[in-house]
Design an enzyme around this catalytic site. Structure first.
Site, PDB file in Angstrom:
ATOM      1  N   SER A 126       1.390 119.531  16.457  1.00 36.15           N
ATOM      2  CA  SER A 126      -0.054 119.356  16.344  1.00 36.15           C
ATOM      3  C   SER A 126      -0.743 120.719  16.294  1.00 36.15           C
ATOM      4  O   SER A 126      -0.129 121.756  16.554  1.00 36.15           O
ATOM      5  CB  SER A 126      -0.600 118.543  17.526  1.00 36.15           C
ATOM      6  OG  SER A 126      -0.785 119.379  18.658  1.00 36.15           O
ATOM      7  N   GLY A 127      -2.033 120.707  15.997  1.00 34.52           N
ATOM      8  CA  GLY A 127      -2.805 121.944  15.943  1.00 34.52           C
ATOM      9  C   GLY A 127      -3.628 122.207  17.182  1.00 34.52           C
ATOM     10  O   GLY A 127      -4.504 123.078  17.166  1.00 34.52           O
TER      11      GLY A 127
ATOM     12  N   CYS B 116      10.409 113.699  28.386  1.00 40.04           N
ATOM     13  CA  CYS B 116      10.922 112.627  29.221  1.00 40.04           C
ATOM     14  C   CYS B 116       9.897 112.310  30.302  1.00 40.04           C
ATOM     15  O   CYS B 116       8.739 112.708  30.224  1.00 40.04           O
ATOM     16  CB  CYS B 116      12.240 113.040  29.880  1.00 40.04           C
ATOM     17  SG  CYS B 116      13.492 113.642  28.730  1.00 40.04           S
TER      18      CYS B 116
ATOM     19  N   ILE C  58      -4.557 109.844   9.899  1.00 35.93           N
ATOM     20  CA  ILE C  58      -5.327 108.619  10.023  1.00 35.93           C
ATOM     21  C   ILE C  58      -6.664 108.821   9.328  1.00 35.93           C
ATOM     22  O   ILE C  58      -7.336 109.837   9.537  1.00 35.93           O
ATOM     23  CB  ILE C  58      -5.554 108.251  11.513  1.00 35.93           C
ATOM     24  CG1 ILE C  58      -4.246 107.788  12.140  1.00 35.93           C
ATOM     25  CG2 ILE C  58      -6.626 107.191  11.669  1.00 35.93           C
ATOM     26  CD1 ILE C  58      -3.732 106.453  11.654  1.00 35.93           C
TER      27      ILE C  58
END
Length: 631
Positions: A363-364, A2, A291
């Site tokens: 994510s990594g 948030c 991507i």
């Protein structure tokens, strides 16, 4: 996940206008499109924008404790909130909701400021205690979530999740800090010990701040740190098994959500490891996205597709043209402060793609910093061996002289670009690593500054805080100190800022399981040979993941998101490059040698040198100044 904002009067507890808090929250509405709220009392106002992830309907904010004595606004996720809830119940706590926000309030009422030590997760929050009339601000251990604050001329302190929230207050001064410009041109971002605006502070990672009516603004208190001073002992097989256990634990704890969840998948070691462990833990196919680029030399999408097939994920991929620079102005607006990591553009694009199907993405990020995965870690490890063989009295003059004479050779194959290594070896371990981290080393910065800027900067150099940090680090070796600096400076200032702003811009929550603090503490205790060995970083992690991933994923050269800015400035952005030197914004400050800037632009466009990183920095600086109304 948030955003929040607020005001707290340190002196007289004056009334707070709810409309002022609403305006501050409206400036960060992108962080929380699912709900909003404002709460005020004499001397304090709290506002919140909500992105609903857990307990979708039951945890609106600002949230009051069950007894009404404390009020919370919170950004982030607490991954052990269910275990904490049970523990707090044994101490008499009762709960009305099923989310993690109310658990933070109960933890505050049980343990006070020490509540942060019980929280596992990513967070920034503010708690107003009505009984003590105090405001408690806290930020998570690694700095995943941001928190800005600034004293104002009316005796109040404004705070918020982004600088935008503070900029919405009319009393915030918009005066550029020249020391922040020195920091930015050195590192490519403004690190957490400074802000682009004078008087604005960032609460450092692993720190808290307790404000009281009638008291002056105190300094932050550190509540967590990581130590590289100890070395883990035992059989290599046992250490490897412990690593896998901690990685599994970290991934599984971050898969808790009441909304669709997926993962970023680049095809590199780190994101592939996260996807492998998600697939192991999930009965359903993992949703992944990546991507790609329509230029083969920049494209990793084939590796991502290989990993997706291996684990049967629901994979989506999108090709992006390397000429996709149309969002530069929008990108600059996400960060408020100047930010020159060009990989922010493809990071934003992959966040947009992820948001089409999920609301949370793992994510990594973090493994390189924790396990020694950057090329500069490998170089640091090797250069320190040379430093132990040659005394500084000999090494400094010898390598310094050779390095000064050696050509920059941007055009040459990587092994022949020795100038940086030679100059690095001329200094001590900390000086060498600071040079390897820098976007623009001292000699480059000095070449573009005006005499007026040098006067304003005085004796300060951007490297000074990093050198002090490394030299006082709880560490044994140069590699330890390098990784400590990365975790304290580079990670929160660059990597986590990039992911937070680009993901929140599209209403996506990004989670970083490899930044679980238990995993970070474990990695810091590994012997150097389990981090860097035979020119290979992340040695133990790669060995441990061989049970999941093939060698062509684990051991191919690290690439990361590559943005072809050198080509841009010789093609479609050549005009923008010329405006850097000829335009009014930077020139009006009087801080730069515009003739020198023009020469750098001409040399780059002509192809005689590669000045693209510096030109990109200056372009992002110009865009930030324009958005801040400077110049």
């Amino acid at each position: 996940m948030c955003g929040f904002a607020g005001l707290y009067h340190l002196e007289t507890p004056k009334p707070v206008d709810p409309a002022r808090i609403s305006a501050m929250c409206d400036a960060i509405a992108h962080r929380g499109p699912d709900g909003e709220g404002v709460w005020t009392a004499p001397g304090v106002g709290l506002g919140h924008r909500r992105l609903s992830i857990i307990d979708l309907a039951g945890s609106p904010q600002p949230m009051a404790s069950r007894d009404g004595r404390a009020v919370l606004v919170f950004n982030g996720e607490i991954y052990n909130y269910r275990e904490l809830r049970q523990e707090l119940k044994t101490h008499g706590a009762t709960f009305r909701t099923d989310g993690d926000s109310e658990v933070i309030l109960a933890a505050w009422q049980r343990w006070g400021a020490d509540c942060v030590n019980h929280l596992h997760g990513m967070f920034a929050f503010a708690i107003y205690d009505l009984e003590a009339r105090s405001l408690f601000l806290a930020r998570d251990r690694l700095g995943v979530k941001p928190l800005y604050y600034a004293p104002l001329s009316d005796g109040s302190v404004a705070f918020g999740s982004e600088l935008k929230a503070l900029l919405a207050h009319p009393l915030l001064r918009r005066e550029i800090d020249p020391l922040a410009v020195e920091d930015y041109l050195t590192w490519g971002y403004v690190p957490d010990h400074r802000s682009i605006l004078k008087g604005v502070c960032k609460l450092p990672a692993g720190h808290s701040l307790l404000l009281r009516h009638g008291a002056t603004l105190p300094g932050p208190r550190q509540w967590w740190d990581v130590s590289f001073a100890e070395r883990r002992k035992g059989k290599a097989a046992d250490i490897e098994a412990e690593l896998v256990h901690l990685m599994r634990q970290a991934v599984r704890s971050r898969m808790v959500a009441d909304v669709p969840l997926g993962a970023f998948l680049s095809g590199g070691v780190d994101s592939s490891s996260v996807v492998a462990l998600m697939a192991e833990a999930s009965a359903q196919p993992v949703r992944t996205c990546s991507i790609g680029f329509d230029v083969a030399a920049l494209d990793e999408s084939a590796y991502a597709s290989q990993v997706a097939r291996r684990f049967g994920s629901e994979h989506s991929s999108r090709a992006v043209s390397p000429d996709d620079f149309s969002g530069i102005d929008q990108l600059a607006g996400m960060f408020d402060e100047p930010f020159a990591d060009a990989s922010a553009l493809p990071t934003w694009r992959v966040c947009q793609l992820a948001r089409e199907s999920v609301k949370v993405a793992l994510s990594g990020d973090g493994a390189d910093e924790a396990f020694g995965g950057y090329r500069r870690h490998v170089f640091q490890h090797g250069e320190d061996r040379v430093r132990t063989l040659l005394p500084q009295a000999l090494r400094g003059p010898l390598f310094g002289r050779i390095g000064a004479l050696y050509p920059k050779a941007d055009w040459a194959p990587r092994p022949l670009r020795a100038k940086s290594t030679l100059l690095s070896l001329a200094g001590d371990s900390a000086q060498g690593y600071a040079r390897s981290m820098a976007f623009a080393p001292p000699e480059v910065r000095e070449g573009i500054y005006s005499d007026e800027f040098r006067r304003l900067r005085g004796e300060y150099r951007a490297e000074d805080p990093v050198l002090a940090l490394m030299r006082s680090a709880p560490a044994r070796s140069g590699l330890d100190k390098a990784q400590y600096a990365d975790l304290k400076v580079w990670l929160p200032g660059d990597i986590l800022t990039k992911v937070d702003r680009t993901s929140m811009a599209v209403g996506l929550e990004a989670r970083e399981p490899l930044l679980d603090h238990r995993l970070i503490e474990f990695a810091a205790s590994l012997p150097e040979a389990l981090r860097v060995r035979r020119g290979q970083g992340k040695w133990l992690m790669k060995k441990a993941m061989r049970r999941y991933l093939p060698d062509n994923i684990l051991y191919r050269p690290k690439q990361g998101f590559v943005t072809p800015i050198a080509q841009w400035f010789r093609g479609p952005l050549a005009g923008a490059a010329q405006e850097i030197a000829a335009g009014a914004t930077l020139a009006r400050t009087g801080w730069f040698d515009t003739r020198r800037l023009a020469g750098l632009v001409d040399a780059h466009v002509a192809g005689t040198s590669d000045n693209s990183r510096l030109l990109w920095q200056l372009l992002m600086l110009e865009r930030a100044f324009t958005r801040l109304g400077i110049g």
